[in-house]
Design a protein around this motif. Structure first.
Motif, PDB file in Angstrom:
ATOM      1  N   SER A   1      12.609   5.821   0.965  1.00  0.00           N
ATOM      2  CA  SER A   1      14.048   6.411   0.606  1.00  0.00           C
ATOM      3  C   SER A   1      13.608   7.094  -0.305  1.00  0.00           C
ATOM      4  O   SER A   1      12.771   8.482   0.105  1.00  0.00           O
ATOM      5  N   ASP A   2      14.093   8.209  -1.259  1.00  0.00           N
ATOM      6  CA  ASP A   2      14.894   9.115  -1.895  1.00  0.00           C
ATOM      7  C   ASP A   2      13.458   9.630  -2.575  1.00  0.00           C
ATOM      8  O   ASP A   2      12.765  10.818  -2.199  1.00  0.00           O
ATOM      9  N   HIS A   3      12.778   8.315  -3.187  1.00  0.00           N
ATOM     10  CA  HIS A   3      11.343   8.596  -3.588  1.00  0.00           C
ATOM     11  C   HIS A   3      10.289   8.269  -3.198  1.00  0.00           C
ATOM     12  O   HIS A   3       9.071   8.186  -3.573  1.00  0.00           O
ATOM     13  N   VAL A   4      10.239   6.716  -2.869  1.00  0.00           N
ATOM     14  CA  VAL A   4       9.363   5.655  -1.998  1.00  0.00           C
ATOM     15  C   VAL A   4       8.762   5.359  -0.782  1.00  0.00           C
ATOM     16  O   VAL A   4       9.872   5.484   0.328  1.00  0.00           O
ATOM     17  N   GLU A   5       7.695   5.779  -0.447  1.00  0.00           N
ATOM     18  CA  GLU A   5       7.711   5.597   1.034  1.00  0.00           C
ATOM     19  C   GLU A   5       6.554   4.071   1.069  1.00  0.00           C
ATOM     20  O   GLU A   5       5.638   4.281   0.451  1.00  0.00           O
ATOM     21  N   ILE A   6       6.816   3.379   1.757  1.00  0.00           N
ATOM     22  CA  ILE A   6       5.524   1.889   2.714  1.00  0.00           C
ATOM     23  C   ILE A   6       5.653   2.700   3.210  1.00  0.00           C
ATOM     24  O   ILE A   6       5.913   2.810   4.100  1.00  0.00           O
ATOM     25  N   ARG A   7       3.551   2.540   2.978  1.00  0.00           N
ATOM     26  CA  ARG A   7       2.622   3.316   4.619  1.00  0.00           C
ATOM     27  C   ARG A   7       2.091   2.093   4.307  1.00  0.00           C
ATOM     28  O   ARG A   7       0.974   1.453   3.218  1.00  0.00           O
ATOM     29  N   ARG A   8       0.339   1.884   5.563  1.00  0.00           N
ATOM     30  CA  ARG A   8      -0.351   1.569   5.554  1.00  0.00           C
ATOM     31  C   ARG A   8      -1.285   2.481   4.749  1.00  0.00           C
ATOM     32  O   ARG A   8      -1.125   3.716   4.430  1.00  0.00           O
ATOM     33  N   ALA A   9      -2.220   1.715   3.453  1.00  0.00           N
ATOM     34  CA  ALA A   9      -3.001   2.474   2.754  1.00  0.00           C
ATOM     35  C   ALA A   9      -4.134   2.989   3.257  1.00  0.00           C
ATOM     36  O   ALA A   9      -4.968   2.690   4.417  1.00  0.00           O
ATOM     37  N   THR A  10      -4.727   3.889   2.886  1.00  0.00           N
ATOM     38  CA  THR A  10      -5.822   4.560   3.305  1.00  0.00           C
ATOM     39  C   THR A  10      -6.977   4.698   1.901  1.00  0.00           C
ATOM     40  O   THR A  10      -6.963   3.779   1.116  1.00  0.00           O
ATOM     41  N   ALA A  11      -8.323   4.370   2.322  1.00  0.00           N
ATOM     42  CA  ALA A  11      -9.281   4.859   0.964  1.00  0.00           C
ATOM     43  C   ALA A  11      -8.629   5.684  -0.156  1.00  0.00           C
ATOM     44  O   ALA A  11      -8.795   4.744  -0.995  1.00  0.00           O
ATOM     45  N   ALA A  12      -8.163   6.382   0.129  1.00  0.00           N
ATOM     46  CA  ALA A  12      -7.689   7.360  -0.751  1.00  0.00           C
ATOM     47  C   ALA A  12      -6.702   7.092  -2.233  1.00  0.00           C
ATOM     48  O   ALA A  12      -6.887   6.888  -3.591  1.00  0.00           O
ATOM     49  N   ASP A  13      -6.133   5.632  -2.161  1.00  0.00           N
ATOM     50  CA  ASP A  13      -5.514   4.598  -2.602  1.00  0.00           C
ATOM     51  C   ASP A  13      -5.767   3.767  -2.693  1.00  0.00           C
ATOM     52  O   ASP A  13      -5.467   2.310  -4.035  1.00  0.00           O
TER      53      ASP A  13
END
Length: 152
Positions: free
Chosen positions: A4-16
């Motif tokens: 969206s304008d502010h939020v992206e849904i994505r696959r998690a990474t180790a940094a998350d």
């Protein structure tokens, strides 16, 4: 990926991982069972990330983890060899609740499950989470089974 304008849904990474664990620990049930900073989370993430039937997702707002869920695809023989999808560990940061992010996360997971050939999506939620039950029912989920656990 959904954005969206502010939020992206994505696959998690180790940094998350630290952000995800913080969300998991941010309620009475999680506070009693999670251990932020424990190195076992990194090994668990590596196992999840290396399994093609697992998808740990985050809602990312400017680099901050504001939501998460895990989607598991399970092939089976029942239902004529159907694949089922299971949604687990849905969490939205407190200041993001009520704005539709939880719904977007679940809808995103359902879309991914459908794309991956699942014939149904199931989820579990702790019996004490009555607000979550209402939320999932509003999204069309039906309480159809009794879940049981055996601690090991």
């Amino acid at each position: 990926m959904w954005q969206s304008d502010h939020v992206e849904i994505r696959r998690a990474t180790a940094a998350d991982v630290a952000g995800i664990v913080a969300l998991l620990a941010d309620d009475p049930l999680g506070a009693a069972r999670e251990r932020p900073g424990d190195p076992r989370y990194d090994a668990a993430f590596a196992a999840i990330d290396s399994d093609p039937d697992q998808l740990l997702a985050v809602a990312d707002e400017g680099g901050a983890v504001v939501g998460t869920l895990q989607l598991t695809l399970t092939p089976g023989l029942s239902r004529v060899g159907a694949t089922r999808a299971t949604i687990e560990a849905v969490r939205v940061r407190g200041d993001q609740r009520g704005d539709g992010l939880g719904q977007r996360l679940v809808e995103w997971a359902v879309d991914v499950a459908r794309e991956r050939g699942a014939v149904l999506v199931q989820l579990t939620t702790d019996a004490s989470r009555t607000d979550a039950h209402r939320f999932y029912e509003r999204l069309g989920f039906v309480p159809s089974h009794i879940g049981m656990k055996l601690p090991l």
